[in-house]
Design a protein around this motif. Structure first.
Motif, PDB file in Angstrom:
ATOM      1  N   MET A 182       3.896   1.642  -1.167  1.00 32.39           N
ATOM      2  CA  MET A 182       4.469   1.862  -2.492  1.00 32.39           C
ATOM      3  C   MET A 182       3.401   2.395  -3.444  1.00 32.39           C
ATOM      4  O   MET A 182       3.681   3.209  -4.319  1.00 32.39           O
ATOM      5  N   ARG A 183       2.168   1.946  -3.237  1.00 28.41           N
ATOM      6  CA  ARG A 183       1.082   2.414  -4.091  1.00 28.41           C
ATOM      7  C   ARG A 183       0.805   3.904  -3.855  1.00 28.41           C
ATOM      8  O   ARG A 183       0.568   4.655  -4.801  1.00 28.41           O
ATOM      9  N   THR A 184       0.896   4.331  -2.577  1.00 28.64           N
ATOM     10  CA  THR A 184       0.666   5.759  -2.321  1.00 28.64           C
ATOM     11  C   THR A 184       1.769   6.609  -2.963  1.00 28.64           C
ATOM     12  O   THR A 184       1.560   7.788  -3.221  1.00 28.64           O
TER      13      THR A 184
ATOM     14  N   ASP B  23       0.839  -1.213   0.000  1.00 32.89           N
ATOM     15  CA  ASP B  23       0.000   0.000   0.000  1.00 32.89           C
ATOM     16  C   ASP B  23       0.864   1.249   0.000  1.00 32.89           C
ATOM     17  O   ASP B  23       0.586   2.216  -0.717  1.00 32.89           O
TER      18      ASP B  23
END
Lengths: 295, 260
Positions: free
Chosen positions: A194-196, A192
């Protein structure tokens, strides 16, 4: 580790096991060699005392089961009293096997990592590939190795590479399986995160998945390098026994040189221990550099 | 009049689970203006974290619209419009503190000089100067969480989304960090959306408290709360503070948050 700590934690337990093995080995040597010796003595019409008889069972030239000291003497003679590059030297034969092992291990590790990265990133591979990989390891290598050697020889590939390929075949598997687990080890929280950052798959792979998989990598490499050695030895069995630990084993069994066989086996074990230890040492070093608490 | 930066209209989100659908968010309408400090408060299962994750594009709503900085959440995430702070610090254990702060900057492709400059200034902002070379396990839980705030700020986002960032810390550390966060907010003027289940924390920090209620997760009441910019911890003994805290508690009660 302190000197007394080393004696208490390592030397005593390892030494005790070694002692038990030696006792069992001597006992086995006596009981397996005794029938031959008894038969031999009967024909020669000799009568011996028990002690004499015991000594004889431990010093046959071609014993059914060589005694430890016979193997040790052979090992000593063939490593330290001959030039390391002579054909009689176990160091020479170990080196031949070692070079095939290392080449095969390097290729197997690269292949295993590549397969794992593919499986983790491509769902189709995930579903289709793993059963094949597992199936590949259920084929007895002893049956396929001669075929691989012969087929490669037919197209002109001989020497180091065919043996290394058998090592590769055995060693890619633990690396692939371990790395799939390792690359999937980051938890949802980090993914998550890394996704942000809008990280792409490549960045997530390099900055998260690969660093997280390092402990898995070294654990699977320890298994893989031992498998590589076995692959190289098996690969030497059908090559017409030119050089290598495998060829020593084969020659030994042709001429019933059991002492030679055991010496070659021990040499192989020593190489295996050195290889696994080397992977372990590098693993510890990398772990420390990556901030693991020192144990 | 400050600009609206986060706007949710009739937001709905239903998770399909093995035990049937779970209605996590129902008819959420909420506007957050620039520079506000908005707390989402409510019991477990009221959807406060889910709402934050929708804003961050970590969940996709099944109905309604949401805009972040005038963009869709997806665009806003790609534009790195927000910094997200999780309940756990989520520091990478193999990176030192400065390397952890550098992580988003590396992803953004910033050059080394800019990275270093942002590492220094943001670690200073959370009082972690001197701990650059330490690994996360060498720091206390509170320091780890501060490092993760520095990491979120290093992106220099317009807004901070914080999901119970101090929930796992003890009361004393939490008080301390609340004070620091407030100073940080006053200094940086960032919009903050803050998920919590602590009433004192929400009242102390916020300009606006969104009281949510569970099953399905919805907004029960929005309470304005502005105790002035220069508040210290002892403001929590003032009648004004207690009045707002009471109002929040009443709101939670009316939203069936205390039901068994």
């Amino acid at each position: 580790m302190t000197a007394t700590g080393f004696i208490k934690d390592r030397l005593v337990p390892v030494g005790s096991i070694l002692l038990v093995i030696l006792i069992a080995w001597y006992f086995a040597a006596y009981s397996m060699n005794a029938p031959f010796q008894r038969d031999f003595d009967r024909r020669a019409g000799e009568t011996r005392t028990s002690v004499e008889f015991l000594k004889k069972t431990m010093s046959q030239p071609k014993p059914t089961m060589p005694a430890p000291h016979q193997v040790a003497t052979n090992l000593w003679k063939n490593t330290l009293t001959v030039k390391p590059w002579s054909k009689r030297s176990l160091v020479y034969h170990s080196w031949v096997t070692l070079s095939a092992t290392l080449l095969g291990f390097a290729m197997g590790t690269a292949l295993g990592v590549a397969i794992a990265i593919g499986i983790v990133h491509i769902p189709a591979l995930d579903r289709s590939f793993l059963p094949w990989i597992i199936a590949s390891q259920t084929i007895p290598i002893l049956a396929t190795a001669p075929m691989i050697i012969v087929l490669l020889a037919a197209i002109g590939v001989t020497g180091l590479l065919p043996k290394a390929l058998i090592s590769t075949y055995l060693s890619f598997f633990p690396v692939a399986v371990g790395m799939v687990k390792g690359l999937r080890s980051p938890d949802v929280l980090h993914l998550d995160l890394m996704r942000t950052y809008s990280a792409n798959r490549m960045q997530t792979l390099w900055k998260l998945r690969i660093p997280a998989s390092v402990p898995f990598f070294f654990t699977s490499m320890k298994v893989a390098i031992a498998a590589s050695l076995i692959g190289a030895i098996v690969g030497e069995l059908p090559t017409g026994a030119v050089a290598g630990i495998g060829s020593k084993l084969l020659a030994g069994s042709y001429y019933s040189q059991t002492v030679d066989i055991f010496a070659a086996l021990i040499a192989g074990s020593i190489v295996a221990i050195l290889l696994v230890t080397a992977v372990d040492v590098v693993g510890r070093f990398v772990n420390t550099r990556m901030g693991a608490k020192s144990q | 009049m400050p600009e609206t930066v986060i706007s949710a209209q009739n937001l709905d989100l239903t998770f399909e689970t093995n035990d049937g659908p779970v209605h996590a968010l129902k008819d959420i309408t909420l506007d957050i203006a620039e520079g506000e400090f908005v707390s989402l408060i409510g019991p477990s299962g009221c959807g406060k974290t889910t709402l934050l994750r929708v804003i961050a594009d970590l969940e996709t709503p099944t109905g309604g619209t949401v805009s972040v900085n005038g963009m869709t959440p997806d665009e806003a995430r790609l534009a790195r419009a927000y910094g997200y702070v999780f309940q756990q610090s989520a520091l990478l254990p193999w990176r030192t503190i400065e390397e952890n702060v550098a992580l988003p900057l590396e992803v953004m492709g910033l050059d080394k000089a800019t990275r270093n400059q942002r590492i220094v200034s943001n670690l200073e902002l959370v009082n972690l100067t001197g701990f650059e070379k330490k690994f996360p396990w060498q720091l206390s839980g509170g320091m780890q969480q501060r490092a993760s705030i520095a990491r979120a700020l290093a992106v220099e986002p317009a807004m901070l989304l914080m999901d119970e960032p101090f929930g796992a810390l003890d009361e004393i550390v939490r008080d301390h960090l609340n004070e620091q966060l407030l100073k940080l907010w006053a200094k940086t003027k960032k919009t903050v959306v803050f998920v919590t289940h602590s009433i004192p924390e929400a009242v102390f920090l916020s300009t606006k408290i969104v009281v949510m209620s569970p099953r399905p997760g919805r907004i029960h009441e929005i309470i304005d709360c502005n105790l002035g910019t220069d508040r210290a911890l002892d403001i929590r003994e003032t009648p004004e503070f207690l009045r707002i805290a009471h109002q929040v508690r009443e709101g939670l009660k009316a939203g069936h948050s205390y039901d068994e």
